[in-house]
Design an enzyme around this catalytic site. Structure first.
Site, mmCIF file in Angstrom:
data_model
loop_
_atom_site.group_PDB
_atom_site.id
_atom_site.type_symbol
_atom_site.label_atom_id
_atom_site.label_comp_id
_atom_site.label_asym_id
_atom_site.label_seq_id
_atom_site.Cartn_x
_atom_site.Cartn_y
_atom_site.Cartn_z
ATOM 1 N N TYR A 53 52.463 32.383 10.924
ATOM 2 C CA TYR A 53 52.270 33.502 11.841
ATOM 3 C C TYR A 53 53.550 34.308 12.060
ATOM 4 O O TYR A 53 54.636 33.736 12.016
ATOM 5 C CB TYR A 53 51.778 32.994 13.197
ATOM 6 C CG TYR A 53 50.428 32.327 13.174
ATOM 7 C CD1 TYR A 53 49.570 32.443 12.090
ATOM 8 C CD2 TYR A 53 50.009 31.549 14.253
ATOM 9 C CE1 TYR A 53 48.336 31.815 12.086
ATOM 10 C CE2 TYR A 53 48.777 30.921 14.255
ATOM 11 C CZ TYR A 53 47.946 31.050 13.171
ATOM 12 O OH TYR A 53 46.736 30.421 13.175
ATOM 13 N N SER A 233 38.831 32.298 15.630
ATOM 14 C CA SER A 233 38.052 33.539 15.465
ATOM 15 C C SER A 233 36.715 33.450 16.194
ATOM 16 O O SER A 233 35.671 33.815 15.644
ATOM 17 C CB SER A 233 37.825 33.862 13.987
ATOM 18 O OG SER A 233 38.996 34.316 13.380
ATOM 19 N N LEU A 235 35.596 35.274 18.416
ATOM 20 C CA LEU A 235 35.053 36.625 18.588
ATOM 21 C C LEU A 235 34.974 37.358 17.253
ATOM 22 O O LEU A 235 34.852 38.584 17.227
ATOM 23 C CB LEU A 235 35.908 37.429 19.581
ATOM 24 C CG LEU A 235 35.887 36.942 21.026
ATOM 25 C CD1 LEU A 235 36.767 37.814 21.912
ATOM 26 C CD2 LEU A 235 34.459 36.901 21.572
ATOM 27 N N GLY A 238 37.311 40.050 16.806
ATOM 28 C CA GLY A 238 37.046 41.136 17.753
ATOM 29 C C GLY A 238 35.713 41.829 17.565
ATOM 30 O O GLY A 238 35.293 42.616 18.420
ATOM 31 N N LEU A 240 32.811 40.549 17.820
ATOM 32 C CA LEU A 240 31.899 40.101 18.864
ATOM 33 C C LEU A 240 32.322 40.545 20.265
ATOM 34 O O LEU A 240 31.787 40.062 21.254
ATOM 35 C CB LEU A 240 31.739 38.582 18.812
ATOM 36 C CG LEU A 240 30.645 38.098 17.847
ATOM 37 C CD1 LEU A 240 30.762 36.614 17.572
ATOM 38 C CD2 LEU A 240 29.265 38.438 18.395
ATOM 39 N N GLY A 242 32.102 43.815 20.505
ATOM 40 C CA GLY A 242 31.281 45.012 20.427
ATOM 41 C C GLY A 242 32.050 46.298 20.205
ATOM 42 O O GLY A 242 31.460 47.372 20.060
ATOM 43 N N LYS A 243 33.380 46.199 20.125
ATOM 44 C CA LYS A 243 34.184 47.428 20.080
ATOM 45 C C LYS A 243 34.110 48.181 18.760
ATOM 46 O O LYS A 243 34.514 49.351 18.689
ATOM 47 C CB LYS A 243 35.634 47.129 20.425
ATOM 48 C CG LYS A 243 36.345 46.185 19.472
ATOM 49 C CD LYS A 243 37.728 45.854 20.016
ATOM 50 C CE LYS A 243 38.453 44.827 19.170
ATOM 51 N NZ LYS A 243 39.753 44.431 19.772
#
Length: 346
Positions: A53, A233, A235, A238, A240, A242-243
């Site tokens: 990372y 992960s 979401l 990201g 999930l 909805g963006k």
């Protein structure tokens, strides 16, 4: 906050784990410090990082996330309040700038010692193998890639013997796997048991409401072998939240900056499932992120749910998911969507 334990150890961890892979790329050190301060205040005692990372991984930013965490420990003195997990990078095109040669004694030893130095600590609570060297469990690939995966498996015995020495020395408290398959997981467990070596206690794999492949084989391994899932992960990068629905590309969002990371989650089936899940969330006065994370939090094979955020508002929303209990009716609605559009993301 709710807590559980890492496998059969006495190490108590929060059901929400703070993910760190944006620190040093999308987030500054100052922002990372703010996230760690807030998470700890809210009872999140489990932080997950990796030598790889931040992501996207580059030679220029290699291991910057670990350095940031080490600087926070040095500034705050909070090392003893945190269950700290890190990982050694596995093989792949995106790790060639780190090392070659796979998981052998030399590479593992060098990786552990370097992570300890960057993190400014003399021990790691959990140390994980970030990715198998066999070329399996690839992003965007549903099936076992038997035509391209390596015919040679890792030297499981050498790997476990090396990690066992660190555990005996107290440098590592527990070990885990990541991005593994049922066969790979069982191979490590069997090798450990038959040679009286340290046993993996966690497996960190991708899991979300649109990517539930873990349930096909790994969930049974988790429950029967006491090797809990650290879901990453949750979401779906990201998606999930909805963006990204209706073609939206929010400024500064991960999927806008690095579209290849969300590509696997942006198929027609995935987006349709996300819309249906969003309808369920709104009907129950929840955000889609809260619904998505609360679903994972209640699963019996999950040890901890790894959240990540670039904004404090996202972090607060994600941590709050631990306080949400989904009713049986809501869970049935979620399963209804899953039955109609099962695992649309590869």
């Amino acid at each position: 906050m709710k807590y559980t334990k890492l496998g059969n150890t006495s190490i108590k961890v929060s059901k929400i784990c703070l993910g760190t892979m944006t620190w040093g790329k999308q987030n500054t050190q100052e922002e990372a410090f703010e996230q760690m301060d807030y998470a700890l205040e809210k009872g999140v005692n489990f932080f997950d990082t990796a030598e790889l990372y931040p992501v996207p991984a580059t030679p220029e930013t290699y291991a910057e996330t670990e350095r940031i965490i080490g600087n926070w420990f040095q500034k705050t003195g909070n090392r003893e309040k945190v269950v700290l997990a890190s990982k050694i990078a596995g093989g792949g095109d995106y790790t060639k700038h780190i090392r070659t040669g796979g998981f052998n004694r030399k590479n593992i030893t060098e990786a552990v010692e370097a992570s300890l130095k960057r993190l400014q600590t003399d021990y790691l609570d959990l140390y994980q193998l970030h990715w198998p060297d066999r070329g399996v469990n690839c992003f965007g690939t549903r099936d076992y890639p038997y035509k391209t995966s390596s015919k040679e498996a890792e030297n499981h015995l050498e790997i476990l013997e090396t990690l066992n020495e660190f555990v005996k020395a107290g440098t590592i408290k527990a070990i885990g796997l990541s991005n593994e398959t049922p066969w790979g997981t069982m191979k490590y467990l069997q090798t450990a048991d038959s040679n009286n070596l340290v046993r993996p206690v966690t497996i960190q794999n991708s899991y979300s409401m649109i990517h539930r492949a873990y349930e096909y084989g790994m969930s049974e391994v988790s429950l029967r072998e006491n090797i809990g899932l650290l879901a990453y992960s949750p979401l779906a990068q990201g998606v999930l939240s909805g963006k990204y629905l209706d073609g939206n590309k929010p400024e500064g969002a991960r999927g806008t900056l690095f579209p290849r990371f969300i590509a696997r989650y942006m198929g027609d089936g995935s987006l349709e499932a996300v819309k249906r899940y969003e309808t369920i969330a709104k009907k129950n006065n929840l955000t889609l992120s809260e619904l998505s994370l609360a679903f994972i939090n209640q699963l019996p094979f999950v040890t901890s749910n790894i959240i990540g955020a670039t904004k404090m508002s996202q972090l607060k929303e994600n941590i709050n998911s631990i306080n949400i209990n989904l009713s049986e009716d809501v869970l049935k609605e979620i399963e209804g969507v899953h039955a109609a559009i099962p695992n649309p993301a590869p």
